[in-house]
Design an enzyme around this catalytic site. Sequence first.
Site, short mmCIF file in Angstrom:
data_model
loop_
_atom_site.label_atom_id
_atom_site.label_comp_id
_atom_site.label_asym_id
_atom_site.label_seq_id
_atom_site.Cartn_x
_atom_site.Cartn_y
_atom_site.Cartn_z
N THR A 116 -0.41 3.19 -3.64
CA THR A 116 -1.36 3.69 -2.64
C THR A 116 -2.76 3.79 -3.25
O THR A 116 -2.88 3.69 -4.47
CB THR A 116 -0.89 5.04 -2.07
OG1 THR A 116 -0.41 5.82 -3.13
CG2 THR A 116 0.21 4.83 -1.07
N ASP A 127 9.15 0.37 6.70
CA ASP A 127 9.96 0.89 7.80
C ASP A 127 11.40 0.38 7.72
O ASP A 127 12.29 0.99 8.28
CB ASP A 127 9.40 0.41 9.16
CG ASP A 127 8.05 1.03 9.49
OD1 ASP A 127 7.78 2.16 9.03
OD2 ASP A 127 7.26 0.38 10.19
N ASP A 176 -1.69 3.35 -10.85
CA ASP A 176 -1.09 4.07 -11.98
C ASP A 176 0.26 4.67 -11.63
O ASP A 176 1.17 4.71 -12.44
CB ASP A 176 -2.06 5.14 -12.49
CG ASP A 176 -2.62 5.99 -11.36
OD1 ASP A 176 -2.87 7.17 -11.58
OD2 ASP A 176 -2.77 5.47 -10.25
N THR A 183 -1.76 -1.34 -1.18
CA THR A 183 -2.38 -0.01 -1.30
C THR A 183 -2.56 0.64 0.07
O THR A 183 -2.81 1.83 0.16
CB THR A 183 -3.76 -0.06 -2.00
OG1 THR A 183 -4.66 -0.84 -1.22
CG2 THR A 183 -3.67 -0.62 -3.40
N HIS A 198 2.18 -13.16 6.64
CA HIS A 198 3.43 -13.76 7.12
C HIS A 198 3.17 -15.00 7.97
O HIS A 198 4.03 -15.88 8.07
CB HIS A 198 4.27 -12.71 7.84
CG HIS A 198 4.86 -11.72 6.89
ND1 HIS A 198 6.21 -11.52 6.75
CD2 HIS A 198 4.28 -10.88 6.00
CE1 HIS A 198 6.44 -10.60 5.82
NE2 HIS A 198 5.27 -10.19 5.35
N GLU A 220 -1.50 2.57 11.34
CA GLU A 220 -0.33 1.70 11.32
C GLU A 220 -0.62 0.28 11.84
O GLU A 220 -0.15 -0.70 11.26
CB GLU A 220 0.80 2.34 12.14
CG GLU A 220 2.15 1.79 11.77
CD GLU A 220 3.27 2.20 12.73
OE1 GLU A 220 2.99 2.78 13.79
OE2 GLU A 220 4.43 1.90 12.40
N ASP A 257 -1.75 -20.74 11.05
CA ASP A 257 -1.89 -21.55 12.27
C ASP A 257 -1.42 -20.82 13.52
O ASP A 257 -1.37 -21.42 14.60
CB ASP A 257 -1.09 -22.86 12.11
CG ASP A 257 0.40 -22.59 11.90
OD1 ASP A 257 0.80 -21.41 11.79
OD2 ASP A 257 1.18 -23.57 11.83
C1 HEM Z 1 5.46 -10.89 -3.16
C2 HEM Z 1 5.02 -10.85 -1.96
C3 HEM Z 1 5.34 -9.76 -0.98
C4 HEM Z 1 6.51 -9.11 -0.71
C5 HEM Z 1 7.87 -9.34 -1.35
C6 HEM Z 1 6.22 -8.13 0.31
C7 HEM Z 1 7.16 -7.28 0.87
C8 HEM Z 1 6.88 -6.29 1.80
C9 HEM Z 1 7.86 -5.43 2.39
C10 HEM Z 1 9.35 -5.47 2.14
C11 HEM Z 1 7.20 -4.58 3.23
C12 HEM Z 1 7.81 -3.46 4.07
C13 HEM Z 1 8.10 -3.94 5.46
C14 HEM Z 1 8.83 -2.87 6.25
O1 HEM Z 1 9.83 -2.36 5.76
O2 HEM Z 1 8.40 -2.53 7.35
C15 HEM Z 1 5.82 -4.90 3.16
C16 HEM Z 1 4.82 -4.26 3.84
C17 HEM Z 1 3.52 -4.66 3.85
N1 HEM Z 1 3.00 -5.77 3.26
FE1 HEM Z 1 3.91 -6.94 1.89
N2 HEM Z 1 4.90 -8.19 0.62
C18 HEM Z 1 4.32 -9.17 -0.13
C19 HEM Z 1 3.01 -9.59 -0.07
C20 HEM Z 1 2.09 -9.11 0.83
C21 HEM Z 1 0.79 -9.68 1.06
C22 HEM Z 1 0.24 -10.91 0.35
C23 HEM Z 1 0.18 -8.93 2.02
C24 HEM Z 1 -1.18 -9.08 2.63
C25 HEM Z 1 -2.15 -9.77 2.15
C26 HEM Z 1 1.08 -7.86 2.36
C27 HEM Z 1 0.80 -6.84 3.21
C28 HEM Z 1 1.69 -5.83 3.57
C29 HEM Z 1 1.30 -4.68 4.35
C30 HEM Z 1 -0.10 -4.34 4.82
C31 HEM Z 1 2.47 -3.95 4.56
C32 HEM Z 1 2.61 -2.65 5.32
C33 HEM Z 1 2.95 -2.84 6.75
C34 HEM Z 1 3.01 -1.50 7.46
O3 HEM Z 1 2.69 -0.46 6.87
O4 HEM Z 1 3.38 -1.52 8.64
N3 HEM Z 1 2.24 -8.01 1.64
N4 HEM Z 1 5.64 -5.96 2.29
#
Ligand code: HEM
EC number: 1.11.1.-
Length: 356
Positions: A218, A204, A223, A199, A70, A59, A91
């Site tokens: 994942t 949460d 697919d 993946t 972010h 996690e 930054d």
């Molecule tokens: C179109 C762009 C993106 C959108 C709309 C998006 C949206 C989200 C959302 C809604 C979550 C779930 C957060 C939660 O409910 O806790 C999430 C998780 C996550 N996102 Fe994105 N994301 C985007 C791009 C990215 C990018 C560019 C990265 C990294 C390079 C990223 C990495 C992650 C990771 C690793 C998680 C999982 C966090 C966890 O398991 O605690 N995301 N994202």
Amino acid sequence: MSFKAIFALVTLAVATYAAPSRLVSCGADRVVSNAACCKWFDVLDDLQANLFDGGECGEETHESLRLTFHDAIGFSPQLFREGKFGGGGADGSIMAFAQIETNFHANIGVDEIVETQRPFALKHEVSFGDFIQFAGAVGVSNCAGGPRLEFLAGRSNISQPSPDLLVPEPSDATDTIFARMGDAGFTPNEIVDLLISHTVAAQDHVDPTIPGTPFDSTPSKFDAQLCVGTLFPGNGSNVGEELSPLGGEFRLQSDAEIARDPRTACEWQSFITDHASMVSKFEKVMSKLAVLGHNPADLIDCSEVIPVPAAVKIAAVTLPAGKSRADVQAACAATPFPRLSAAPGPATTVAPVPPS
Ligand code: HEM
Ligand SMILES: *[C@@H]1O[C@H](CO)[C@@H](O)[C@H](O)[C@H]1NC(C)=O
Ligand SMILES: *[C@@H]1O[C@H](CO)[C@@H](O)[C@H](O)[C@H]1NC(C)=O
């Protein structure tokens, strides 16, 4: 002296001349090409032991990877052109001004990892911007078969709060996401490359009743993302959620639309059968993300500190058990969807990511 011997001398001289960088020992058997990188080995050891639970792709890794995005995406040349402050990119402002930025709607949930990481950054006296990118790179190096990200050090610790509304939301229209990401310098295909991060991701907060539910993108299952959605894994439909094809898997609206958009469907589909390309494109696009708002020439390459991820034997790619080609929403016009058989056995339900 024979001609061969002269040739050998010349090559030796050229080799010496072309390789001015001497290796510096950081103690033990750790060497780097720039002494400024040695301190990052101390940070590495501390993170692996005390943040990533002994080097797990769990996690904290997922949250740390999300945080790299972010922090960095708070960067808008468009706002600068309008005469406003457009953010400093990667930054560390999300940590320095956590009380402002973690309250932005799109940053829901990132406060936790920001507060977990902060004491490590303070203890090692490194800038917040460097630390966030370093932790993301070390974290994903724990994911077997995953990428080895570049790490450049030397970001200033001085920042200003990012403006709001620069981080995409899963409920944003695809055009809105493409425009925002395009402003930060990413092509539509590079957005797909960035979304490879999902993946190793779980949600949460989109549906808070089912924390730890992994996305349907994942590992090796891009697919599954392309299968017709049939169910909501939790408490019905939430903003930013789409029907998922499998129990226990979560489908983000933005992932679903980008996987099917004519501008990006072929890039998405290409990764189904090409793990190596998926890894190398992710490495490449993350190098770009990590230096948003910076001139990489001003930074020092300390990538040698990032561990080499364990290799995995890539299993034959299959459709999820219980699915057939008829369930696939292939959207790439240029290339036929690959021939995949379904995994054997009855349809399965995916287990949540355990909190650690
Ligand atoms: C179109 C762009 C993106 C959108 C709309 C998006 C949206 C989200 C959302 C809604 C979550 C779930 C957060 C939660 O409910 O806790 C999430 C998780 C996550 N996102 Fe994105 N994301 C985007 C791009 C990215 C990018 C560019 C990265 C990294 C390079 C990223 C990495 C992650 C990771 C690793 C998680 C999982 C966090 C966890 O398991 O605690 N995301 N994202
Ligand atoms: C970075 O800035 C924060 C305040 O935002 C401060 O607490 C921290 O000590 C600074 N770190 C370094 C290495 O200067
Ligand atoms: C589930 O959703 C319904 C509305 O669709 C809502 O009334 C209920 O409070 C939700 N349950 C939980 C545990 O959030």
